[in-house]
Design an enzyme around this catalytic site. Structure first.
Site, PDB file in Angstrom:
ATOM      1  N   ALA A   1       0.844  -1.206   0.000  1.00  0.00           N
ATOM      2  CA  ALA A   1       0.000   0.000   0.000  1.00  0.00           C
ATOM      3  C   ALA A   1       0.877   1.253   0.000  1.00  0.00           C
ATOM      4  O   ALA A   1       1.934   1.237   0.639  1.00  0.00           O
ATOM      5  CB  ALA A   1      -0.895   0.005   1.232  1.00  0.00           C
TER       6      ALA A   1
ATOM      7  N   GLY B   1       0.331   1.328  -3.367  1.00  0.00           N
ATOM      8  CA  GLY B   1       0.257   0.632  -4.650  1.00  0.00           C
ATOM      9  C   GLY B   1       1.226   1.130  -5.719  1.00  0.00           C
ATOM     10  O   GLY B   1       1.117   0.721  -6.874  1.00  0.00           O
ATOM     11  N   GLY B   2       2.166   1.992  -5.348  1.00  0.00           N
ATOM     12  CA  GLY B   2       3.110   2.531  -6.335  1.00  0.00           C
ATOM     13  C   GLY B   2       3.880   1.434  -7.055  1.00  0.00           C
ATOM     14  O   GLY B   2       3.883   1.358  -8.286  1.00  0.00           O
TER      15      GLY B   2
ATOM     16  N   CYS C   1      12.904   3.788   1.981  1.00  0.00           N
ATOM     17  CA  CYS C   1      13.101   5.218   1.700  1.00  0.00           C
ATOM     18  C   CYS C   1      13.885   5.815   2.870  1.00  0.00           C
ATOM     19  O   CYS C   1      13.569   6.887   3.363  1.00  0.00           O
ATOM     20  CB  CYS C   1      11.777   5.919   1.437  1.00  0.00           C
ATOM     21  SG  CYS C   1      10.535   5.585   2.646  1.00  0.00           S
TER      22      CYS C   1
ATOM     23  N   GLU D   1      -0.926  -6.086   1.754  1.00  0.00           N
ATOM     24  CA  GLU D   1      -0.740  -5.018   2.745  1.00  0.00           C
ATOM     25  C   GLU D   1      -1.336  -5.496   4.065  1.00  0.00           C
ATOM     26  O   GLU D   1      -2.515  -5.802   4.145  1.00  0.00           O
ATOM     27  CB  GLU D   1      -1.434  -3.726   2.270  1.00  0.00           C
ATOM     28  CG  GLU D   1      -1.530  -2.636   3.315  1.00  0.00           C
ATOM     29  CD  GLU D   1      -0.178  -2.215   3.933  1.00  0.00           C
ATOM     30  OE1 GLU D   1       0.800  -2.036   3.182  1.00  0.00           O
ATOM     31  OE2 GLU D   1      -0.115  -2.107   5.168  1.00  0.00           O
TER      32      GLU D   1
HETATM   33  N1  SAM Z   1       5.257  -0.288  -1.744  1.00  0.00           N
HETATM   34  C1  SAM Z   1       4.407   0.834  -1.432  1.00  0.00           C
HETATM   35  C2  SAM Z   1       4.280   1.731  -2.657  1.00  0.00           C
HETATM   36  O1  SAM Z   1       5.161   1.697  -3.518  1.00  0.00           O
HETATM   37  O2  SAM Z   1       3.264   2.408  -2.769  1.00  0.00           O
HETATM   38  C3  SAM Z   1       4.888   1.593  -0.207  1.00  0.00           C
HETATM   39  C4  SAM Z   1       5.092   0.709   0.988  1.00  0.00           C
HETATM   40  S1  SAM Z   1       5.524   1.504   2.479  1.00  0.00           S
HETATM   41  C5  SAM Z   1       7.164   1.947   2.225  1.00  0.00           C
HETATM   42  C6  SAM Z   1       5.607   0.170   3.592  1.00  0.00           C
HETATM   43  C7  SAM Z   1       4.327  -0.560   3.855  1.00  0.00           C
HETATM   44  O3  SAM Z   1       4.583  -1.613   4.797  1.00  0.00           O
HETATM   45  C8  SAM Z   1       3.231   0.284   4.471  1.00  0.00           C
HETATM   46  O4  SAM Z   1       2.075   0.210   3.681  1.00  0.00           O
HETATM   47  C9  SAM Z   1       2.991  -0.335   5.846  1.00  0.00           C
HETATM   48  O5  SAM Z   1       1.647  -0.320   6.231  1.00  0.00           O
HETATM   49  C10 SAM Z   1       3.475  -1.755   5.657  1.00  0.00           C
HETATM   50  N2  SAM Z   1       3.888  -2.386   6.930  1.00  0.00           N
HETATM   51  C11 SAM Z   1       3.982  -1.827   8.172  1.00  0.00           C
HETATM   52  N3  SAM Z   1       4.364  -2.743   9.076  1.00  0.00           N
HETATM   53  C12 SAM Z   1       4.531  -3.904   8.415  1.00  0.00           C
HETATM   54  C13 SAM Z   1       4.904  -5.224   8.822  1.00  0.00           C
HETATM   55  N4  SAM Z   1       5.214  -5.508  10.073  1.00  0.00           N
HETATM   56  N5  SAM Z   1       4.954  -6.178   7.877  1.00  0.00           N
HETATM   57  C14 SAM Z   1       4.659  -5.886   6.584  1.00  0.00           C
HETATM   58  N6  SAM Z   1       4.303  -4.661   6.147  1.00  0.00           N
HETATM   59  C15 SAM Z   1       4.234  -3.682   7.050  1.00  0.00           C
END
Ligand code: SAM
Length: 455
Positions: free
Chosen positions: A110, A112-113, A229, A132
């Site tokens: 999430a 979704g990029g 990031c 997600e």
């Molecule tokens: N890949 C996404 C994009 O390109 O739009 C961005 C992802 S963001 C950097 C990281 C994601 O990991 C968040 O949506 C967050 O909710 C989720 N997240 C948080 N804790 C997590 C966990 N323990 N295990 C897996 N995912 C987790």
């Protein structure tokens, strides 16, 4: 912008390619805006904008418009994505292109990029599972994937450890890990407030846990793409070293043009390659990405052949909604029916035993005694029959529709009409001749108040 944390700047001293002056100067400027077009919904948008060098379908915008006011955004014609993270496209094309029928997991997906990007690079027989774990964020992911329109992208909402029930199933796994977020300081002031060394430590422990949980589900010779990031080496290079110490892996490299300003780094212990993006050097936000290949024998889950019930009556009613009828039909919940590529039938049988499948294939809608209520997803699908009755609308009318307001049209033909803006579907109405019922799902509605100049 507030001053950058001194302890972060200290951490960055001595990191390959870090230049404090250009880094600080870049943080006095606004974040760069970029969008990636949907190749399957090509409106030829932004023809004269400068291209993002590592992603052919993406361009920079000179300023950030209010995307909510553009119906083609709601139609899934493009995705607003930070430019550095689109480097995944370049990596994928070098490492994975030419492979067909892949099973790909985007574990932390999430909003979704990365998933929309990968969806556009896969062939029809491949299957992308966008996962997600946080339920509220999973629903945003679901909307964005529905808007992108691909039947072979499914959405799950599971903890990473649940995927261990699918040993050796995936050909590629993307872990865009939750991180301390230093790369987002220009985009998100909260990231700056929340940053601390203690949080970096917590994040890196969580990253190791996530990777360990999902590792069994990657097949032998499968590819893991790891991204954050964050600029912190603990979350980047040291995680690569941790992976190389725990498992048998091989580092993967891709060509990078000097003028892109991307820094190719090596992890201190095992010499694993990663790519780091510093604002000031690269046109984009802070980012880190690396790819590696799993080189160890892995148990593989066996896929049994099952057959879903194929309801002939449903098939007849539903197939008119699709351009390609080489699909199988299934009941997705109590009321809704859907379709999916025949190549994915066994995947569904297997996956539904292991994970919570939130979205599979394409939801087609609900049969009633005399009618078929088409699902919103059909309007956004790239597989929708292009000859379905439709109503082409202007921008004003599209915005009224997207606000679930009266479009002021009173002479439309009767029946179900797909609302099309610049040819792309944005939803459905049921026209009764003298009035129309708007079938845009309530939670998709534009809530923003529009002023005269917005129309
Ligand atoms: N890949 C996404 C994009 O390109 O739009 C961005 C992802 S963001 C950097 C990281 C994601 O990991 C968040 O949506 C967050 O909710 C989720 N997240 C948080 N804790 C997590 C966990 N323990 N295990 C897996 N995912 C987790």
């Amino acid at each position: 912008m507030k001053a950058l944390p001194g302890s972060l700047l200290q951490q960055l001293q001595g990191i390959q390619g870090f230049d404090e002056a250009s880094f600080i100067a870049a943080h006095q400027q606004a974040a760069v805006t970029s969008v990636r077009r949907n190749p399957a919904k090509d409106l030829g948008l932004f023809p004269s904008n400068e291209q993002v060098p590592w992603c052919t379908s993406a361009v920079y915008l000179p300023e950030r418009p209010v995307f909510t006011l553009d119906p083609s955004y709601h139609a899934g014609a493009y995705y607003v994505q930070e430019a550095s993270s689109m480097f995944l496209s370049h990596m994928w094309q070098h490492i994975m292109q030419g492979n067909e029928g892949l099973r790909v997991l985007d574990l932390c997906a999430a909003p979704g990029g990365k998933s929309t990007l990968i969806a556009s690079l896969l062939d029809r027989d491949s299957l992308l599972i966008s996962n997600e774990v946080i339920r509220t964020r999973a629903s945003i992911l679901d909307e964005n994937m529905t808007r992108w329109g691909y039947m072979n992208t499914w959405v799950t909402s599971n903890d990473p450890r649940d995927f261990a029930k699918l040993p050796g199933y995936f050909d590629a796994i993307i872990v865009d890990a939750p991180c301390s977020g230093s790369g987002l300081f220009r985009k998100d002031a909260r990231a700056l407030d929340e940053w601390s060394e203690a949080n970096v430590k917590l994040c890196c422990e969580r990253q190791e846990r996530i990777l360990a949980d999902v590792w069994p589900s990657l097949k032998e010779d499968g590819v893991l793409i790891y991204a954050t990031c964050s600029y912190s080496q603990q979350e980047d290079e040291q995680i690569l070293d941790w992976l190389a110490n725990e498992y048998e892996v091989e580092t993967l490299t891709v060509p990078v043009a000097d003028e892109w300003g991307i820094v190719t780094v090596s992890s201190p212990e095992k010499g694993m390659t990663g790519y780091r993006f510093f604002p000031g050097k690269t046109r984009g936000e802070g980012f880190f990405i690396a790819a590696l290949r799993k080189k160890e024998t892995t148990d593989t889950i066996s896929v049994h052949r099952y057959k879903t019930a194929h309801d002939k009556k449903i098939q007849q009613q539903a197939s008119y909604l699709l351009s390609d009828t080489d699909v199988i039909f299934l009941q997705t919940d109590k009321e809704n029916f859907g379709a999916m590529h025949p190549a994915h039938e066994e995947d569904m049988q297997l996956l539904q035993k292991a994970v919570y499948l939130r979205k599979t294939g394409l939801t087609l809608g609900t049969p009633t005694a005399k009618d078929w209520i088409p699902a919103h997803d059909v309007a956004l699908s790239i597989d929708a029959n292009s000859n379905l009755p439709c109503l082409h609308v202007t921008k004003d009318q599209a915005l009224h529709f997207l606000k679930r307001e009266d479009m002021g049209i009173d002479d439309a033909e009767k029946g179900w009409l797909m609302i099309r803006y610049k040819g792309l579907g944005i939803g459905w109405v049921k026209s009764l001749g003298n009035r129309m019922n708007n079938y845009l799902p309530k939670h998709w509605r534009i809530r923003m108040e529009l002023t005269d100049s917005d129309w």
